[in-house]
Design a protein around this motif. Sequence first.
Motif, short mmCIF file in Angstrom:
data_model
loop_
_atom_site.label_atom_id
_atom_site.label_comp_id
_atom_site.label_asym_id
_atom_site.label_seq_id
_atom_site.Cartn_x
_atom_site.Cartn_y
_atom_site.Cartn_z
N ASN A 134 55.08 -19.05 -47.40
CA ASN A 134 53.97 -18.37 -48.07
C ASN A 134 53.16 -17.49 -47.12
O ASN A 134 52.21 -16.82 -47.53
N ILE A 138 50.99 -26.48 -50.21
CA ILE A 138 50.06 -27.08 -49.25
C ILE A 138 50.03 -28.59 -49.40
O ILE A 138 50.16 -29.35 -48.44
N PRO A 156 49.57 -27.11 -39.41
CA PRO A 156 50.31 -26.02 -40.06
C PRO A 156 49.52 -25.45 -41.25
O PRO A 156 49.68 -24.28 -41.59
N GLU A 157 48.67 -26.29 -41.83
CA GLU A 157 47.90 -25.82 -42.98
C GLU A 157 46.90 -24.74 -42.57
O GLU A 157 46.63 -23.80 -43.32
N LEU A 174 48.66 -21.53 -42.36
CA LEU A 174 48.90 -21.07 -43.73
C LEU A 174 47.63 -20.47 -44.32
O LEU A 174 47.65 -19.41 -44.96
N LYS A 196 53.99 -30.10 -49.16
CA LYS A 196 54.77 -29.88 -47.94
C LYS A 196 53.96 -30.11 -46.67
O LYS A 196 54.53 -30.30 -45.62
N LEU A 197 52.64 -30.02 -46.76
CA LEU A 197 51.86 -30.15 -45.53
C LEU A 197 50.99 -31.40 -45.50
O LEU A 197 51.00 -32.15 -44.55
N ARG A 198 50.22 -31.63 -46.58
CA ARG A 198 49.29 -32.75 -46.51
C ARG A 198 49.98 -34.09 -46.79
O ARG A 198 49.78 -35.06 -46.06
N PRO A 208 57.70 -26.13 -43.04
CA PRO A 208 57.37 -26.39 -44.44
C PRO A 208 56.18 -25.54 -44.93
O PRO A 208 55.17 -25.45 -44.24
N ALA A 209 56.36 -24.95 -46.06
CA ALA A 209 55.32 -24.17 -46.76
C ALA A 209 55.00 -22.84 -46.09
O ALA A 209 54.23 -22.05 -46.61
#
Lengths: 344, 340
Positions: free
Chosen positions: A278, B60, A234-235, A238, B63-65, A274-275
């Motif tokens: 943004n 980041i 998911p990062e 993003l 919530k993600l890492r 999540p996140a």
Amino acid sequence: MRKYGIKICALILLSSLLILAGGLVARATAGESIRIQDATGRFVEVRLPVKKLVVLTSDALEVIRALKAEDLVVGINTGIAKEPLFWPGLKDKPAVGSWRGPNYELIVELNPDIVIGYARHPGQDMEKKLVPLGITVIRLDFYKMRSMVKEIEILGRILGKEQEARQLICWYQEKLNLVERESMPLRNRPDVYVESYSKYHTAGPGSGGHEMCVLAGGHNIASNFSIPYPEITPEWVLAKNPQVIIKATAFGNCYAMIDPDPLKSVRDKIMACPAWDNIRAVRDGKVYVLSSDIWTGPRAIIGISYMAKWFHPEVFNFLDPEKLHREYLEKFQGIKYQGVYVYP
Amino acid sequence: MNNISQQYKNLTGRKLSFIILLVTVLFGVALIALSQGASSLGVKDSFAALFQQTGLAHAIVWKLRLPRIVMAIIVGCGLGLAGTVFQAILRNPLASPYTLGIASGAGFGAVMVIVFGGGIYSEYLIAGNAFFFALLSSFLILGIARLKGFTTETMILAGIAIMFLFSSLSSFFQYMGTMEQVHEIVFWFFGSLSKVGWKEISIAAVMILLPCPVLLKWSWDFNLLSAGDESAKALGVNVEKVRMLGIVLASLITAGAICFTGVIGFIGLVSPHITRMIIGGDHRFLLPASALVGAVLVLTADTLGRTLWAPQVIPIGIVTSFIGVPFFLYLLMKKRREYW
């Protein structure tokens, strides 16, 4: 040595006679036969006319109905009966098992002239089992944009429905050109994240989803990937900050759906990742859910039209995907338009 | 006398320092994992983001890492623990959540919800169903073993049979499924830590941590069990109870470890062995150390899986075997004597 020479000569003579005789017999009984190249790239000899068909894939079945050859179908896959509204004339035909693992005994019992499956499913065992019994196996995908026209043409020739095939191809080409003509020169392509059926799995080059995204005038953020359906983090999404997110979903039976809630909940889930609040697409509400009915397959052109409108609303304001869909279902499928296929 | 107690202290010291070493390594790997990712966030910014309250960097990292890292640690701990418990109570080096069919049961439960939930399913339902089927398989094993008399060999054999049963059932879903469900199940069998958020983590953490105090309390019983059922009974261990409850608790841990992440094989089998080869079989140390080894393995595998071929992710289930098997074989070759 001489003795052997004579023997070999006799053998050659005998076998050539046999081959000749075999050829004559074949020609005498077979009538006309054509050679086609199916989706696997191999050449298949098909004896005409084809009177009985077993169709393992719903994609092929849809095209067959569009070619008005529904009445030739004698066997279908088990999934068809689950969508009785969409397949009113076919739902009660004998089912021969799943699209990836049919029951060969049932197929043989139906004694069809040909069986149609996907290029990769079922496996090679289908040929091994059916070809010796005189049943021709043809593999056509009908889910790849590039080969769609060619495959419709082949099916038209096999079924003796050349004219219907031409009509369908014309319609399909026309609608595709309509989008392609506008989308191909576009420079300002929005960054698009395409999510295939499984969460956090995208559609890279080699997948139907990627092809559709590009044709619709989008820039797939996974366009430099090396595998078609990779898992991503998911990062990464993003970091790429796409302007549009396309989520393909597969509830099945969207034709019978009245309430868009299931599609809406899929969208809500994406927006709530999540996140991801943004990400531009999520912030601007440009997250679109598209059902598998119009995602790859014979109706991909309808999905592409929706996507084109989402990517470039001002360029494609002349497109009316719903009207297109209605036209296709009423004209080619002989059923009325209904169902929910996209959200929002 | 003095000499022996000194030796014992030294040994204990060695075991303790191994655990401390593991904690340090785990912490180090976690820091590396925290600083790696697809976004342009640098190492320094990543750490700084830990202490921020808002902003993209905060999102980041928090919530993600972090969820990924925390889940990797929890899952690794769970698999390591469950493996150790199964090996202890069944007194068999082949016991693990997978070879006993318990992970396959849990997996079947989760896949069932994923397939029949129609895309709209809750995390609790997945966890609950996974635990239900994990328990079902463990009770099947216990039932069969009870019928045939409690030999650990029959239990392993029954477990392997049950593993095949549930694998076939999952494959059957896959076979029957639509193309989309097939996708979903195939990816589930690769395992993935991408899909977990804090909610899933909290559910998994409860399922894995809840049984820990009981298991640690039973460390001595586990130690005595290794001498054989009769000896353990003679020394006052309620063998039946420890075995029954032990399997139930380890099933709960297994279900917690895999219900949100899919199949992460091998860890449950090798973590206890790796640990035992290094610090021996005293369960007071073996249990926590094996959990930590599992955590280090899973976290390392996941971090490698998402960085080696970035931005494409190599599924965790594949990487764990890639790094776990060679390491395990190396240790196995190095240890000449029969250690089990």
